[in-house]
Design a protein around this motif. Structure first.
Motif, PDB file in Angstrom:
ATOM      1  N   GLY A 159       0.829  -1.143   0.044  1.00  0.00           N
ATOM      2  CA  GLY A 159      -0.221   0.048  -0.068  1.00  0.00           C
ATOM      3  C   GLY A 159       0.826   1.289  -0.076  1.00  0.00           C
ATOM      4  O   GLY A 159       0.434   2.228  -0.456  1.00  0.00           O
ATOM      5  N   ASP A 160       1.921   1.130   0.597  1.00  0.00           N
ATOM      6  CA  ASP A 160       3.068   2.307   0.694  1.00  0.00           C
ATOM      7  C   ASP A 160       3.383   2.600  -0.567  1.00  0.00           C
ATOM      8  O   ASP A 160       3.505   3.815  -1.080  1.00  0.00           O
ATOM      9  CB  ASP A 160       4.216   2.146   1.554  1.00  0.00           C
ATOM     10  CG  ASP A 160       3.831   2.301   3.040  1.00  0.00           C
ATOM     11  OD1 ASP A 160       2.783   2.526   3.505  1.00  0.00           O
ATOM     12  OD2 ASP A 160       4.775   1.909   3.909  1.00  0.00           O
ATOM     13  N   GLY A 161       3.608   1.785  -1.396  1.00  0.00           N
ATOM     14  CA  GLY A 161       4.170   1.813  -2.859  1.00  0.00           C
ATOM     15  C   GLY A 161       2.994   2.428  -3.611  1.00  0.00           C
ATOM     16  O   GLY A 161       3.275   3.332  -4.539  1.00  0.00           O
ATOM     17  N   LYS A 217       3.535   6.099  -5.656  1.00  0.00           N
ATOM     18  CA  LYS A 217       3.551   6.061  -6.966  1.00  0.00           C
ATOM     19  C   LYS A 217       2.507   7.133  -7.368  1.00  0.00           C
ATOM     20  O   LYS A 217       2.543   7.961  -8.354  1.00  0.00           O
ATOM     21  CB  LYS A 217       3.198   4.732  -7.439  1.00  0.00           C
ATOM     22  CG  LYS A 217       4.462   3.869  -7.589  1.00  0.00           C
ATOM     23  CD  LYS A 217       4.206   2.432  -8.196  1.00  0.00           C
ATOM     24  CE  LYS A 217       5.446   1.581  -8.322  1.00  0.00           C
ATOM     25  NZ  LYS A 217       6.271   1.360  -7.132  1.00  0.00           N
ATOM     26  N   ALA A 218       1.252   7.172  -6.724  1.00  0.00           N
ATOM     27  CA  ALA A 218       0.236   8.037  -7.248  1.00  0.00           C
ATOM     28  C   ALA A 218       0.504   9.574  -6.679  1.00  0.00           C
ATOM     29  O   ALA A 218       0.083  10.440  -7.573  1.00  0.00           O
ATOM     30  CB  ALA A 218      -1.058   7.742  -6.146  1.00  0.00           C
ATOM     31  N   VAL A 233      -3.280  -0.613   8.747  1.00  0.00           N
ATOM     32  CA  VAL A 233      -4.229   0.285   8.748  1.00  0.00           C
ATOM     33  C   VAL A 233      -5.013   0.021   7.437  1.00  0.00           C
ATOM     34  O   VAL A 233      -6.331  -0.339   7.239  1.00  0.00           O
ATOM     35  CB  VAL A 233      -4.486   1.726   8.954  1.00  0.00           C
ATOM     36  CG1 VAL A 233      -5.563   2.544   8.827  1.00  0.00           C
ATOM     37  CG2 VAL A 233      -4.062   1.888  10.605  1.00  0.00           C
ATOM     38  N   PRO A 234      -4.444   0.319   6.139  1.00  0.00           N
ATOM     39  CA  PRO A 234      -5.082   0.019   4.878  1.00  0.00           C
ATOM     40  C   PRO A 234      -5.724  -1.447   4.801  1.00  0.00           C
ATOM     41  O   PRO A 234      -6.685  -1.764   4.078  1.00  0.00           O
ATOM     42  CB  PRO A 234      -4.341   0.240   3.614  1.00  0.00           C
ATOM     43  CG  PRO A 234      -3.139   1.361   4.560  1.00  0.00           C
ATOM     44  CD  PRO A 234      -3.257   0.692   6.111  1.00  0.00           C
ATOM     45  N   GLY A 286      -3.061   8.253   4.539  1.00  0.00           N
ATOM     46  CA  GLY A 286      -3.961   7.046   4.010  1.00  0.00           C
ATOM     47  C   GLY A 286      -3.405   5.806   4.132  1.00  0.00           C
ATOM     48  O   GLY A 286      -4.019   4.703   4.488  1.00  0.00           O
ATOM     49  N   ALA A 287      -2.173   5.786   4.333  1.00  0.00           N
ATOM     50  CA  ALA A 287      -1.185   4.432   4.537  1.00  0.00           C
ATOM     51  C   ALA A 287      -1.205   3.932   5.975  1.00  0.00           C
ATOM     52  O   ALA A 287      -0.601   2.989   6.425  1.00  0.00           O
ATOM     53  CB  ALA A 287       0.028   4.519   3.919  1.00  0.00           C
TER      54      ALA A 287
END
Length: 425
Positions: A37-39, A43-44, A275-276, A344-345
């Motif tokens: 999720g971090d990646g 990237k976004a 968390v995500p 959000g991560a």
């Protein structure tokens, strides 16, 4: 280092009769170690930055996390083939200083980035600085362990307050009582974490150690004075829980997450980065219960929670042009201003204007556990500590076996002291 300048309009107006100014696009070479999720989130952010900027473009490369990343950084910077900017764990800063791979960040650099030292939480800022206060990286987040819990199972008990937060856990005895109750309710492994060793066991051990006011290193000595006793006590707490069947036997990281997701654990202590995972499971209706996360309870003398930070660092490259450095600083400043997306991560932004915003206050459970930023216990400032360090090896070879009854806590702590001290002498 590799840098590319693309001339978009360099033709003289005298030649073509056009009033077109010259514009140069700076390409910033970016390295990170962010997966999962971090990646996805990083990237976004990179794509959003590139879409907003015509004069600067980020060329992102993701490398393997841990030792492979830092080995590549060291060797690449040594031969002048490193990136222009990179993510960096602040727990690795002492080793970076010894290797000379980072460029200091000046007050003027921060100003170029649109930042100031006062924009950041004190703990990560200190972790990003040398002992004399020289800033060596710009903190991006605080990522710590938190306590995930099954709200559904705790409804109507004295361990859940009116707002749905954990309560009544003010000592090791209180936690043992809750875990014993959970065992009686059918939870096979009441408290799950990565108990086989590695990062999960280190974070549990170090949190308990720091909650006693303990220090791994004091003036170059490992577990000096009564710190050895505090290390023994930390291991003993975990060993007692294991002996009573309150934590899992040698659970891998993935297994520990699955124990909580599958309803086998009432509590799960792990990094905020999960968390995500639980949000996605809840939205997909595959979790089967209501969950939440709080700061790890204070079970001993003082509040403390293991923590680290992702930061942005500039490699030590005397040949970096002023244009490229300014572009890098622009990137760093933009990322801080957009750090709500990074939150959000699960991470707590190190940039306080984000944490103080109404948008962050609405982000749950993040806003609830943001209090841990004041109690963040970073790894010891030493070349033997941090991600993929000898301390992690000591956890695998000594602490985890002691937790599982293969070695006494006293012997494990004493051997850890001797092994780590030999690396410093």
């Amino acid at each position: 280092m590799k840098r590319t300048f693309k001339t978009l309009a360099a033709v003289s107006a005298l030649t073509l009769g056009l009033a077109a100014p010259a514009m140069a696009q700076v390409e910033v070479e970016w390295w990170d170690f962010l997966g999962g999720g971090d990646g996805v989130r990083m990237k976004a952010l990179i794509e959003e930055f590139n879409a907003e900027h015509s004069d600067i473009q980020i060329n992102g490369t993701t490398l393997d996390w841990g030792l492979p990343f830092y080995t590549k950084v060291r060797t690449s910077v040594a031969v002048g083939q490193g990136p222009d900017v990179m993510t960096y764990h602040l727990s690795r800063l002492p080793l970076a200083l010894e290797e000379g791979v980072l460029s200091p960040i000046t007050a003027a650099d921060l100003e170029t980035a649109g930042l100031s030292a006062g924009d950041f939480f004190e703990a990560p800022l200190a972790a990003a600085s040398t002992d004399d206060g020289t800033l060596m990286a710009v903190p991006f987040d605080i990522h710590a362990v938190v306590t995930y819990y099954n709200r559904t199972a705790l409804e109507g008990t004295d361990w859940l307050d009116a707002d749905g937060n954990l309560t009544g856990l003010d000592s090791v005895e209180d936690m043992t009582e809750l875990l014993t109750w959970a065992k009686e309710q059918g939870f096979s492994d009441p408290l799950s974490f990565q108990s086989e060793g590695g990062g999960g066991t280190w974070r549990m051990f170090y949190t308990l150690m720091r909650q006693q006011g303990g220090e791994m290193l004091t003036d170059g000595e490992v577990l000096a004075g009564d710190n050895l006793d505090k290390a023994v006590k930390s291991i003993q707490i975990l060993a007692d829980w294991r002996a009573e069947g309150l934590i899992p036997e040698q659970a891998s990281y993935e297994a520990s997450v699955a124990l909580f997701s599958g309803g086998k654990s009432l509590l799960h202590i792990n990094g905020v980065w999960e968390v995500p995972t639980f949000k996605d499971s809840a939205e997909a209706e595959t979790l089967g219960f209501d969950w939440f996360a709080n700061e790890v309870p204070q079970l001993l003398e003082q509040p403390a929670t293991w923590a680290d930070s992702h930061a942005f660092a500039i490699p030590n490259d005397p040949d970096m042009s002023a244009e490229t450095r300014d572009a890098v600083l622009t990137v760093i400043g933009w990322m801080q201003e957009h750090s709500l997306a990074w939150a959000g991560a699960g991470h707590i932004p190190a940039y306080t204007p984000t944490v103080d915003s109404d948008a962050y206050a609405a982000l749950q459970p993040n806003a609830t556990y943001a209090s841990l930023a004041q109690n963040a216990a970073f790894d010891p400032r030493s070349k033997i500590a941090g991600v993929a360090s000898p301390i992690y090896d000591a956890v695998d070879n000594l602490i985890a076996p002691a937790v599982h009854g293969f070695l006494s806590p006293e012997d494990a702590a004493a051997q850890m002291k001797d092994q780590l001290q030999s690396l410093l002498d």
